[in-house]
Enzyme design. Structure first.
Site, mmCIF file in Angstrom:
data_model
loop_
_atom_site.group_PDB
_atom_site.id
_atom_site.type_symbol
_atom_site.label_atom_id
_atom_site.label_comp_id
_atom_site.label_asym_id
_atom_site.label_seq_id
_atom_site.Cartn_x
_atom_site.Cartn_y
_atom_site.Cartn_z
ATOM 1 N N LYS A 129 0.865 -1.192 0.000
ATOM 2 C CA LYS A 129 0.000 0.000 0.000
ATOM 3 C C LYS A 129 0.892 1.229 0.000
ATOM 4 O O LYS A 129 2.042 1.174 0.429
ATOM 5 C CB LYS A 129 -0.872 0.016 1.261
ATOM 6 C CG LYS A 129 -2.071 0.924 1.156
ATOM 7 C CD LYS A 129 -3.230 0.223 0.470
ATOM 8 C CE LYS A 129 -4.415 1.099 0.246
ATOM 9 N NZ LYS A 129 -5.587 0.312 -0.198
ATOM 10 N N ASP A 169 -7.149 4.314 -4.402
ATOM 11 C CA ASP A 169 -7.758 4.196 -3.071
ATOM 12 C C ASP A 169 -8.364 5.582 -2.800
ATOM 13 O O ASP A 169 -8.629 6.332 -3.756
ATOM 14 C CB ASP A 169 -6.715 3.790 -2.010
ATOM 15 C CG ASP A 169 -7.365 3.347 -0.695
ATOM 16 O OD1 ASP A 169 -7.873 2.226 -0.634
ATOM 17 O OD2 ASP A 169 -7.399 4.138 0.279
HETATM 18 P P1 NDP Z 1 -12.981 7.954 -2.594
HETATM 19 O O1 NDP Z 1 -11.894 8.912 -2.451
HETATM 20 O O2 NDP Z 1 -13.599 7.728 -3.922
HETATM 21 O O3 NDP Z 1 -14.163 8.289 -1.573
HETATM 22 C C1 NDP Z 1 -13.920 8.354 -0.211
HETATM 23 C C2 NDP Z 1 -15.203 8.695 0.500
HETATM 24 O O4 NDP Z 1 -15.038 8.489 1.892
HETATM 25 C C3 NDP Z 1 -15.612 10.141 0.316
HETATM 26 O O5 NDP Z 1 -17.003 10.232 0.376
HETATM 27 C C4 NDP Z 1 -14.957 10.795 1.517
HETATM 28 O O6 NDP Z 1 -15.544 12.017 1.896
HETATM 29 C C5 NDP Z 1 -15.140 9.757 2.578
HETATM 30 N N1 NDP Z 1 -14.076 9.900 3.567
HETATM 31 C C6 NDP Z 1 -12.737 9.780 3.338
HETATM 32 N N2 NDP Z 1 -12.056 10.018 4.459
HETATM 33 C C7 NDP Z 1 -12.965 10.294 5.400
HETATM 34 C C8 NDP Z 1 -12.887 10.612 6.762
HETATM 35 N N3 NDP Z 1 -11.690 10.732 7.389
HETATM 36 N N4 NDP Z 1 -14.049 10.805 7.435
HETATM 37 C C9 NDP Z 1 -15.243 10.691 6.793
HETATM 38 N N5 NDP Z 1 -15.377 10.386 5.494
HETATM 39 C C10 NDP Z 1 -14.263 10.198 4.814
HETATM 40 O O7 NDP Z 1 -12.397 6.575 -2.015
HETATM 41 P P2 NDP Z 1 -12.925 5.093 -2.227
HETATM 42 O O8 NDP Z 1 -14.393 5.057 -2.383
HETATM 43 O O9 NDP Z 1 -12.073 4.468 -3.254
HETATM 44 O O10 NDP Z 1 -12.500 4.429 -0.840
HETATM 45 C C11 NDP Z 1 -13.399 4.342 0.264
HETATM 46 C C12 NDP Z 1 -12.942 3.235 1.199
HETATM 47 O O11 NDP Z 1 -12.924 1.979 0.472
HETATM 48 C C13 NDP Z 1 -11.522 3.398 1.751
HETATM 49 O O12 NDP Z 1 -11.486 2.842 3.058
HETATM 50 C C14 NDP Z 1 -10.684 2.527 0.823
HETATM 51 O O13 NDP Z 1 -9.493 2.089 1.430
HETATM 52 C C15 NDP Z 1 -11.651 1.372 0.591
HETATM 53 N N6 NDP Z 1 -11.404 0.551 -0.587
HETATM 54 C C16 NDP Z 1 -11.320 1.111 -1.829
HETATM 55 C C17 NDP Z 1 -11.109 0.305 -2.933
HETATM 56 C C18 NDP Z 1 -11.102 0.857 -4.313
HETATM 57 O O14 NDP Z 1 -10.996 0.060 -5.259
HETATM 58 N N7 NDP Z 1 -11.208 2.155 -4.526
HETATM 59 C C19 NDP Z 1 -10.919 -1.143 -2.784
HETATM 60 C C20 NDP Z 1 -11.110 -1.636 -1.449
HETATM 61 C C21 NDP Z 1 -11.317 -0.800 -0.403
HETATM 62 P P3 NDP Z 1 -14.779 13.406 1.639
HETATM 63 O O15 NDP Z 1 -14.933 13.675 0.176
HETATM 64 O O16 NDP Z 1 -15.469 14.372 2.501
HETATM 65 O O17 NDP Z 1 -13.355 13.181 2.042
HETATM 66 O O1 2IT Z 2 -7.906 -1.483 -0.559
HETATM 67 C C1 2IT Z 2 -7.881 -1.980 -1.698
HETATM 68 O O2 2IT Z 2 -8.016 -3.199 -1.869
HETATM 69 C C2 2IT Z 2 -7.702 -1.085 -2.845
HETATM 70 N N1 2IT Z 2 -7.644 0.120 -2.648
HETATM 71 C C3 2IT Z 2 -7.570 -1.647 -4.225
HETATM 72 C C4 2IT Z 2 -6.169 -2.089 -4.488
HETATM 73 C C5 2IT Z 2 -5.875 -2.529 -5.904
HETATM 74 O O3 2IT Z 2 -4.699 -2.851 -6.136
HETATM 75 O O4 2IT Z 2 -6.756 -2.579 -6.760
#
Ligand code: NDP
Ligand code: 2IT
Length: 450
Positions: A129, A169
């Site tokens: 990561k 992420d």
């Molecule tokens: P994005 O950046 O697309 O969206 C993040 C969302 O979470 C936004 O709505 C953001 O709000 C909110 N957020 C982020 N930080 C905080 C915080 N400290 N407190 C409250 N809300 C918060 O990210 P993703 O949707 O890609 O990721 C969301 C979660 O999913 C993370 O935990 C990530 O690690 C996990 N994840 C993502 C994957 C992927 O493929 N993208 C795969 C697996 C897991 P704001 O705009 O106000 O910051």
């Molecule tokens: O937390 C996760 O699994 C991700 N942000 C996706 C990682 C990836 O390599 O697609």
């Protein structure tokens, strides 16, 4: 569950001493070591070969300066990270996060979780990561581009399609991956699958954008069906966040017959009793990069409430935390239980505190932990790597079918491990154990360097 096994207690003490103050990392390690007590007690090889003490120490941790020039010509300095945690079963693989809260503890907790998640996908990927404390909010496209280029100028020395393959992420989506990919290609003069989540015109895979949210719903559907003989059909769902994972979880849950009534961002949450209009959300978040409160100006009957944590007071059948770590605590879990929640599955990484997980498990709420439930994103990244290596691309239907199969298998592998280790239905233990075994056996087979 506490750590009572003496080998695990020793390792946990050492991790605390070596990583003082890294609360997120210690939280993630403690949960895994609690689960793995069941395994090390049955099989002495893991202690004999020092597997656990090796597992908790990253193979490599890189920290670097990222300097870039903002739109006013001022020099800005951020901190970049890449944690290459474990490569026993494949090249390091995992996302990059851009958020002011990114620090060594956050990168290490995410990298550690990724080891087990990637193993659960059944694809050959190690755990890693990275990211930066750069805050993308309020930055222009050109500022984002300059930051991404500077970040990649250093990161490119440490990654490669057979070494370490980053992806998105929090704060990193298609735009940022495109800028980083362009810079890698310029510096290396190589067109390779060094990043996943790329644009569809330059090696990206169909379904990668949707994959984490879709995969979360496929996992949850299987869990509902096998453990409660029910489904998403007719259920009320609350989803936190409004980014990539939340948006596509909303889309799939709705397609499966549920009504999603709430979404949030770090400022507050929206409640729409008629069911979220996803086209409006996509326009605000994906096109305009705006805030979720703008939804209520465009959809009548919807409410906005300041403060993101209030979202857990909305009564629902299924809750899908999809924002960030520790966004759902024990008291909030109790409110969800009082309001009749039947299932919780984690789209975000480590969104539920240990207290919240205990509340769900003690009250018979189905609980799908992040490593299992959100593995669809990285699984589809693995499929993107396969397509890049073969120099071909599969159809949406092909990739989606593979994703569905992978998510169902993850549920069953975690469930079966929970049965084998005498805690039937405890998917936290099941996912940790099932993910661990393949990695541990590969570590033993590959020997210790001396
Ligand atoms: P994005 O950046 O697309 O969206 C993040 C969302 O979470 C936004 O709505 C953001 O709000 C909110 N957020 C982020 N930080 C905080 C915080 N400290 N407190 C409250 N809300 C918060 O990210 P993703 O949707 O890609 O990721 C969301 C979660 O999913 C993370 O935990 C990530 O690690 C996990 N994840 C993502 C994957 C992927 O493929 N993208 C795969 C697996 C897991 P704001 O705009 O106000 O910051
Ligand atoms: O937390 C996760 O699994 C991700 N942000 C996706 C990682 C990836 O390599 O697609």
């Amino acid at each position: 569950m506490a750590i009572t096994n003496s080998y695990m207690q020793r390792v946990m003490e050492q991790v605390k001493q070596r990583n003082p103050g890294e609360s997120e990392f210690l939280q993630a390690v403690e949960e895994v070591l609690e689960s793995l007590q069941l395994v090390v007690e049955k099989d002495p090889r893991y202690e004999q070969y020092g597997v656990i003490e090796r597992l908790v120490e990253p193979e490599r941790f890189i920290q670097f300066r990222v300097s870039w020039v903002d739109d006013n010509g001022k020099v800005q300095v951020n901190r970049g990270f890449r944690c290459q945690f474990n490569s026993a079963i494949g090249p390091y693989k995992g996302g990059l996060r851009l958020h002011p809260s990114v620090c060594a503890s956050v990168v290490k907790f995410l990298g550690f979780e990724q080891i087990f998640k990637n193993s659960l996908t059944t694809l050959p990927m190690g755990g890693g990561k990275g990211g930066s404390d750069f805050d993308p909010k309020g930055k222009s496209d050109m500022e984002i581009m300059r930051f991404c280029q500077s970040f990649m100028t250093e990161l490119c020395k440490h990654i490669g399609p057979d070494t370490d393959v980053p992806a998105g992420d929090i704060g990193v989506g298609g735009r940022e991956i495109g800028f980083m990919y362009g810079q890698y290609k310029r510096l290396r003069n190589e067109f390779t699958g060094v990043l996943t989540g790329k644009g569809l015109t330059f090696g990206g895979s169909l379904v990668r954008t949707e994959a984490t949210g879709y995969g979360l719903c496929y996992f949850t559907q299987e869990m509902l069906q096998c453990m409660k003989n029910t489904s998403f059909e007719g259920k009320t769902v609350v989803i936190s966040g409004s980014g990539n994972v939340a948006i596509y979880a909303t889309q799939k849950a709705t397609q499966l017959g549920a009504k999603v009534v709430a979404l949030s961002d770090s400022n507050g949450y929206i409640y729409d009793p008629n069911g979220i209009n996803l086209d409006v959300v996509k326009q605000i978040k994906e096109v305009e990069h705006g805030r979720i409160k703008e939804y209520v100006q465009r959809v009548s009957g919807a409410e906005y409430h300041e403060g993101c944590r209030g979202i857990w007071t909305i009564p629902c059948d299924i809750a899908l935390p999809c924002a960030t770590q520790n966004e759902l605590n024990g008291d909030e879990a109790k409110v969800l239980v009082q309001n009749g929640v039947m299932a919780v599955a984690e789209g975000a990484n480590m969104p539920s505190t240990p207290e919240a997980i205990a509340v769900f498990q003690e009250n018979g709420v189905l609980f799908g932990p992040a490593k299992a439930a959100n593995a669809g994103g990285v699984a589809t990244s693995g499929l993107e790597m396969s397509q890049n290596s073969a120099r071909l691309s599969w159809t949406f239907e092909e990739v989606d079918a593979k994703l569905q199969e992978i998510m169902k298998n993850i549920f069953h592998n975690a469930y079966n491990a929970s049965v084998e280790y005498d805690c039937p239905g405890n998917l936290v233990n099941g996912a940790n154990i099932a993910g661990f075994k393949k990695v541990a056996d590969a570590m033993i087979a590959q020997g210790v360097c001396y």
